[in-house]
Design an enzyme around this catalytic site. Structure first.
Site, PDB file in Angstrom:
ATOM      1  N   GLY A  10       0.826  -1.209   0.000  1.00  0.00           N
ATOM      2  CA  GLY A  10       0.000   0.000   0.000  1.00  0.00           C
ATOM      3  C   GLY A  10       0.853   1.249   0.000  1.00  0.00           C
ATOM      4  O   GLY A  10       0.463   2.294   0.531  1.00  0.00           O
ATOM      5  N   ASP A  43      -1.798  -7.280  -7.253  1.00  0.00           N
ATOM      6  CA  ASP A  43      -3.131  -7.135  -6.675  1.00  0.00           C
ATOM      7  C   ASP A  43      -3.290  -8.158  -5.558  1.00  0.00           C
ATOM      8  O   ASP A  43      -3.498  -9.354  -5.815  1.00  0.00           O
ATOM      9  CB  ASP A  43      -4.197  -7.340  -7.754  1.00  0.00           C
ATOM     10  CG  ASP A  43      -5.610  -7.126  -7.235  1.00  0.00           C
ATOM     11  OD1 ASP A  43      -5.765  -6.852  -6.022  1.00  0.00           O
ATOM     12  OD2 ASP A  43      -6.554  -7.244  -8.038  1.00  0.00           O
ATOM     13  N   LEU A  44      -3.211  -7.702  -4.320  1.00  0.00           N
ATOM     14  CA  LEU A  44      -3.271  -8.609  -3.179  1.00  0.00           C
ATOM     15  C   LEU A  44      -4.670  -9.138  -2.904  1.00  0.00           C
ATOM     16  O   LEU A  44      -4.857  -9.952  -2.005  1.00  0.00           O
ATOM     17  CB  LEU A  44      -2.721  -7.917  -1.932  1.00  0.00           C
ATOM     18  CG  LEU A  44      -1.225  -7.593  -1.985  1.00  0.00           C
ATOM     19  CD1 LEU A  44      -0.808  -6.790  -0.763  1.00  0.00           C
ATOM     20  CD2 LEU A  44      -0.397  -8.859  -2.104  1.00  0.00           C
ATOM     21  N   TYR A 156     -15.826  -3.995   6.143  1.00  0.00           N
ATOM     22  CA  TYR A 156     -14.596  -3.324   6.585  1.00  0.00           C
ATOM     23  C   TYR A 156     -14.309  -3.605   8.053  1.00  0.00           C
ATOM     24  O   TYR A 156     -13.202  -4.042   8.412  1.00  0.00           O
ATOM     25  CB  TYR A 156     -14.723  -1.820   6.344  1.00  0.00           C
ATOM     26  CG  TYR A 156     -13.492  -1.037   6.742  1.00  0.00           C
ATOM     27  CD1 TYR A 156     -12.336  -1.092   5.971  1.00  0.00           C
ATOM     28  CD2 TYR A 156     -13.487  -0.247   7.888  1.00  0.00           C
ATOM     29  CE1 TYR A 156     -11.209  -0.383   6.333  1.00  0.00           C
ATOM     30  CE2 TYR A 156     -12.354   0.473   8.259  1.00  0.00           C
ATOM     31  CZ  TYR A 156     -11.217   0.403   7.476  1.00  0.00           C
ATOM     32  OH  TYR A 156     -10.092   1.113   7.834  1.00  0.00           O
ATOM     33  N   LYS A 160     -11.097  -5.803   9.620  1.00  0.00           N
ATOM     34  CA  LYS A 160     -10.115  -5.206  10.522  1.00  0.00           C
ATOM     35  C   LYS A 160     -10.136  -5.884  11.893  1.00  0.00           C
ATOM     36  O   LYS A 160      -9.088  -6.031  12.540  1.00  0.00           O
ATOM     37  CB  LYS A 160     -10.389  -3.705  10.649  1.00  0.00           C
ATOM     38  CG  LYS A 160     -10.111  -2.922   9.366  1.00  0.00           C
ATOM     39  CD  LYS A 160      -8.663  -3.063   8.901  1.00  0.00           C
ATOM     40  CE  LYS A 160      -8.339  -2.141   7.746  1.00  0.00           C
ATOM     41  NZ  LYS A 160      -6.919  -2.255   7.320  1.00  0.00           N
TER      42      LYS A 160
END
Length: 262
Positions: A10, A43-44, A156, A160
């Site tokens: 990133g 592209d992970l 999301y 996380k």
């Protein structure tokens, strides 16, 4: 000055870019990875991208990595967010663990979020932690739009939350601590990046953010250089005793949300 080799995912923007810049300023060699504008373009979110990432980093690093910062992430209410934020981060850490094991002072850190303390989808978290990627991504399609929890981006927050728990589970194991590799997570609050700019530049939305999660220190958001300083320290040789931790850097937001959590 550092002579260490670091890998930052990133790294073309936001926290990743700020961390890469700081590590270079400290004298480190930094191998950057992102979907564009990086030493390793991969592209992970995909198995092919993760394979390319591991192969190219090993080639560029000459077989040894001293520190890994897994900062690549998304906040889209779609399955790709879980693919990057959880499976991509796990693949980053695991694929580079053999290279870290050859370092004299190996360190790794992943980026979680204050959102890990927000409502999440338990079924999705369980699927993520068991590594069932296809089933987890299918669950994301059900969760998208907040339909299962009354609103909010639970893909999301679930991703996380899961990556933070993965760190806590993995850090003390023989494969990590037993090999002398410190593994931690950082949970930033709102960071001033291109992704959050529309939220922070809108006076109404910024006011809502401030009232709903009032950080006692320095307002509702911080520049990316703030978490970059912590990320850089966690992968430095100076970090000689911190592992298995989820460290929130959020102006006090986590303490407000969970005052009795220790």
């Amino acid at each position: 000055m550092s002579s260490r080799t670091y890998v930052v995912t990133g790294a073309s923007s936001g926290m990743g870019a700020a961390t890469a810049q700081r590590l270079r300023a400290d004298g480190g060699r930094v191998i950057t990875a992102d979907i564009k504008d990086a030493d390793v373009v991969a592209d992970l979110a995909t198995a092919e991208g993760r394979e390319t990432f591991g192969r190219e980093v090993e080639r560029l690093a000459d077989g040894v990595v001293d520190g890994v910062v897994a900062a690549a992430g998304l906040a889209i209410d779609a399955p790709v967010t879980a693919a990057v934020n959880y499976f991509g981060m796990v693949a980053t850490a695991e694929s580079l663990r053999p290279l870290l094991s050859r370092s004299e002072a190996p360190r790794a850190v992943v980026v979680s979020s204050i959102a890990a303390t927000s409502p999440f989808d338990q079924e999705l978290v369980d699927l993520l932690l068991t590594g069932a990627e296809s089933r987890a991504l299918e669950r994301c399609r059900d969760v998208a739009g907040g339909s299962t929890r009354g609103g909010g981006n639970h893909i999301y927050s679930s991703s996380k939350h899961a990556i933070a728990r993965w760190v806590r589970r993995q850090a003390p194991t023989p494969e990590w601590a037993g090999a002398g590799i410190a593994l931690n997570a950082v949970g930033p609050g709102v960071i001033e990046t291109a992704m959050t700019a529309p939220l922070l530049q809108d006076p109404g939305k910024r006011a809502l953010l401030t009232s709903s999660s009032p950080a006692p220190l320095n307002g509702p958001a911080a520049p990316p250089e703030v978490p970059a300083a912590l990320l850089s320290w966690l992968v430095s040789e100076e970090n000689s005793y911190v592992t298995g931790q989820v460290i929130y850097i959020d102006g006090g937001g986590e303490a407000i949300r969970r005052p009795d959590h220790v």
